[in-house]
Design a protein around this motif. Structure first.
Motif, PDB file in Angstrom:
ATOM      1  N   MET A  53       0.831  -1.238   0.047  1.00 45.36           N
ATOM      2  CA  MET A  53       0.038  -0.045  -0.025  1.00 45.36           C
ATOM      3  C   MET A  53       1.050   1.194  -0.037  1.00 45.36           C
ATOM      4  N   LEU A  54       1.860   1.310   0.949  1.00 46.53           N
ATOM      5  CA  LEU A  54       2.790   2.401   0.875  1.00 46.53           C
ATOM      6  C   LEU A  54       3.427   2.746  -0.560  1.00 46.53           C
ATOM      7  N   ARG A  55       4.012   1.401  -1.011  1.00 48.32           N
ATOM      8  CA  ARG A  55       4.492   1.588  -2.310  1.00 48.32           C
ATOM      9  C   ARG A  55       3.692   2.297  -3.289  1.00 48.32           C
ATOM     10  N   ARG A  56       2.294   1.802  -3.292  1.00 52.68           N
ATOM     11  CA  ARG A  56       1.347   2.278  -4.431  1.00 52.68           C
ATOM     12  C   ARG A  56       1.209   3.825  -4.381  1.00 52.68           C
ATOM     13  N   GLN A  57       0.947   4.207  -2.877  1.00 50.27           N
ATOM     14  CA  GLN A  57       1.151   5.617  -2.476  1.00 50.27           C
ATOM     15  C   GLN A  57       2.038   6.429  -2.934  1.00 50.27           C
ATOM     16  N   ALA A  58       3.181   5.807  -2.584  1.00 51.51           N
ATOM     17  CA  ALA A  58       4.734   6.602  -3.063  1.00 51.51           C
ATOM     18  C   ALA A  58       4.510   6.926  -4.603  1.00 51.51           C
ATOM     19  N   ARG A  59       4.332   5.659  -5.437  1.00 51.43           N
ATOM     20  CA  ARG A  59       4.310   5.775  -6.716  1.00 51.43           C
ATOM     21  C   ARG A  59       3.171   6.698  -7.460  1.00 51.43           C
ATOM     22  N   ALA A  60       2.086   6.901  -6.625  1.00 47.83           N
ATOM     23  CA  ALA A  60       1.152   7.808  -7.157  1.00 47.83           C
ATOM     24  C   ALA A  60       1.589   9.201  -6.902  1.00 47.83           C
ATOM     25  N   ARG A  61       2.419   9.478  -5.920  1.00 46.98           N
ATOM     26  CA  ARG A  61       2.864  10.829  -5.623  1.00 46.98           C
ATOM     27  C   ARG A  61       4.345  11.190  -6.219  1.00 46.98           C
ATOM     28  N   PHE A  62       5.304  10.227  -6.350  1.00 44.84           N
ATOM     29  CA  PHE A  62       6.461  10.604  -6.828  1.00 44.84           C
ATOM     30  C   PHE A  62       7.038  10.045  -8.220  1.00 44.84           C
ATOM     31  N   HIS A  63       5.813   9.224  -8.876  1.00 45.28           N
ATOM     32  CA  HIS A  63       6.456   8.756 -10.023  1.00 45.28           C
ATOM     33  C   HIS A  63       6.891   9.835 -10.922  1.00 45.28           C
ATOM     34  N   PRO A  64       7.947   9.504 -11.690  1.00 49.20           N
ATOM     35  CA  PRO A  64       8.397  10.820 -12.512  1.00 49.20           C
ATOM     36  C   PRO A  64       7.535  11.231 -13.576  1.00 49.20           C
ATOM     37  N   GLU A  65       6.623  10.282 -14.131  1.00 49.45           N
ATOM     38  CA  GLU A  65       5.662  10.905 -15.192  1.00 49.45           C
ATOM     39  C   GLU A  65       4.264  11.039 -14.875  1.00 49.45           C
ATOM     40  N   THR A  66       3.778  10.127 -13.857  1.00 48.92           N
ATOM     41  CA  THR A  66       2.480  10.473 -13.704  1.00 48.92           C
ATOM     42  C   THR A  66       2.298  10.811 -12.052  1.00 48.92           C
ATOM     43  N   GLY A  67       3.254  10.945 -11.184  1.00 46.66           N
ATOM     44  CA  GLY A  67       3.051  11.369  -9.945  1.00 46.66           C
ATOM     45  C   GLY A  67       2.314  12.732  -9.719  1.00 46.66           C
ATOM     46  N   SER A  68       1.918  13.145  -8.406  1.00 47.52           N
ATOM     47  CA  SER A  68       1.387  14.291  -8.091  1.00 47.52           C
ATOM     48  C   SER A  68       2.446  15.339  -7.926  1.00 47.52           C
ATOM     49  N   ALA A  69       3.389  14.810  -7.414  1.00 44.81           N
ATOM     50  CA  ALA A  69       4.769  15.580  -7.003  1.00 44.81           C
ATOM     51  C   ALA A  69       5.831  14.682  -7.479  1.00 44.81           C
ATOM     52  N   PRO A  70       6.137  14.671  -8.940  1.00 46.18           N
ATOM     53  CA  PRO A  70       7.145  13.933  -9.384  1.00 46.18           C
ATOM     54  C   PRO A  70       8.407  14.100  -8.814  1.00 46.18           C
ATOM     55  N   ASP A  71       9.163  13.070  -8.583  1.00 41.26           N
ATOM     56  CA  ASP A  71      10.581  12.894  -8.158  1.00 41.26           C
ATOM     57  C   ASP A  71      11.194  11.286  -8.010  1.00 41.26           C
ATOM     58  N   ALA A  72      11.854  11.116  -9.049  1.00 41.09           N
ATOM     59  CA  ALA A  72      12.560   9.927  -9.369  1.00 41.09           C
ATOM     60  C   ALA A  72      13.408   9.558  -8.324  1.00 41.09           C
ATOM     61  N   ALA A  73      14.105  10.269  -7.491  1.00 41.59           N
ATOM     62  CA  ALA A  73      14.990  10.119  -6.645  1.00 41.59           C
ATOM     63  C   ALA A  73      14.475   9.655  -5.224  1.00 41.59           C
ATOM     64  N   VAL A  74      13.465  10.470  -4.918  1.00 41.33           N
ATOM     65  CA  VAL A  74      12.594  10.075  -3.725  1.00 41.33           C
ATOM     66  C   VAL A  74      11.856   8.869  -3.865  1.00 41.33           C
ATOM     67  N   LEU A  75      11.222   8.529  -5.184  1.00 35.56           N
ATOM     68  CA  LEU A  75      10.572   7.315  -5.430  1.00 35.56           C
ATOM     69  C   LEU A  75      11.405   6.178  -5.227  1.00 35.56           C
ATOM     70  N   ALA A  76      12.831   6.428  -5.880  1.00 40.79           N
ATOM     71  CA  ALA A  76      13.807   5.227  -5.572  1.00 40.79           C
ATOM     72  C   ALA A  76      14.299   4.904  -4.281  1.00 40.79           C
ATOM     73  N   ILE A  77      14.165   6.064  -3.448  1.00 37.07           N
ATOM     74  CA  ILE A  77      14.486   5.499  -2.168  1.00 37.07           C
ATOM     75  C   ILE A  77      13.404   4.899  -1.164  1.00 37.07           C
ATOM     76  N   LEU A  78      12.133   5.271  -1.637  1.00 34.40           N
ATOM     77  CA  LEU A  78      11.074   4.595  -1.125  1.00 34.40           C
ATOM     78  C   LEU A  78      10.985   3.141  -1.612  1.00 34.40           C
ATOM     79  N   GLU A  79      11.249   3.021  -2.833  1.00 35.03           N
ATOM     80  CA  GLU A  79      11.114   1.825  -3.356  1.00 35.03           C
ATOM     81  C   GLU A  79      11.997   0.788  -2.642  1.00 35.03           C
ATOM     82  N   GLU A  80      13.333   1.258  -2.485  1.00 32.49           N
ATOM     83  CA  GLU A  80      14.257   0.266  -2.025  1.00 32.49           C
ATOM     84  C   GLU A  80      14.014  -0.102  -0.370  1.00 32.49           C
TER      85      GLU A  80
END
Length: 98
Positions: A53-80
């Motif tokens: 659930m947290l990964r889905r929420q992180a992707r919804a917020r930080f995905h570089p193309e579709t996120g509400s607040a795109p940030d690939a670096a932050v998403l990479a940290i959270l994915e890890e």
């Protein structure tokens, strides 16, 4: 000229470290907000469901193309962090000084 190049190199290194620190702060802020806003719901879920659930929420917020607040670096940290098989989501530790 050499002192100028040294200063520019030092400033570039500082900029990179500040960017990394900012990415960690944003990732931690995401985790804190999730725990504060959904803590009771998350406690009732299995650890796998919580991470998913947290990964889905992180992707919804930080995905570089579709996120509400795109940030690939932050998403990479959270994915890890959320991709590890751990029992609970924790605040992401800041790196120790070298």
């Amino acid at each position: 000229m050499s002192a100028h190049a040294d200063l520019n190199g030092a400033l570039d290194a500082l900029h990179d470290k500040l960017k990394s620190l900012n990415d960690l702060v944003r990732a931690n802020q995401f985790m804190v907000e999730a725990m504060a806003g959904q803590g009771e719901q998350l406690k009732q879920m299995s650890s796998d469901r919580t991470r998913d659930m947290l990964r889905r929420q992180a992707r919804a917020r930080f995905h570089p193309e579709t996120g509400s607040a795109p940030d690939a670096a932050v998403l990479a940290i959270l994915e890890e962090v959320l991709g590890h098989q751990q029992e609970s989501a924790e605040i992401i530790p800041f790196p120790v000084r070298a």
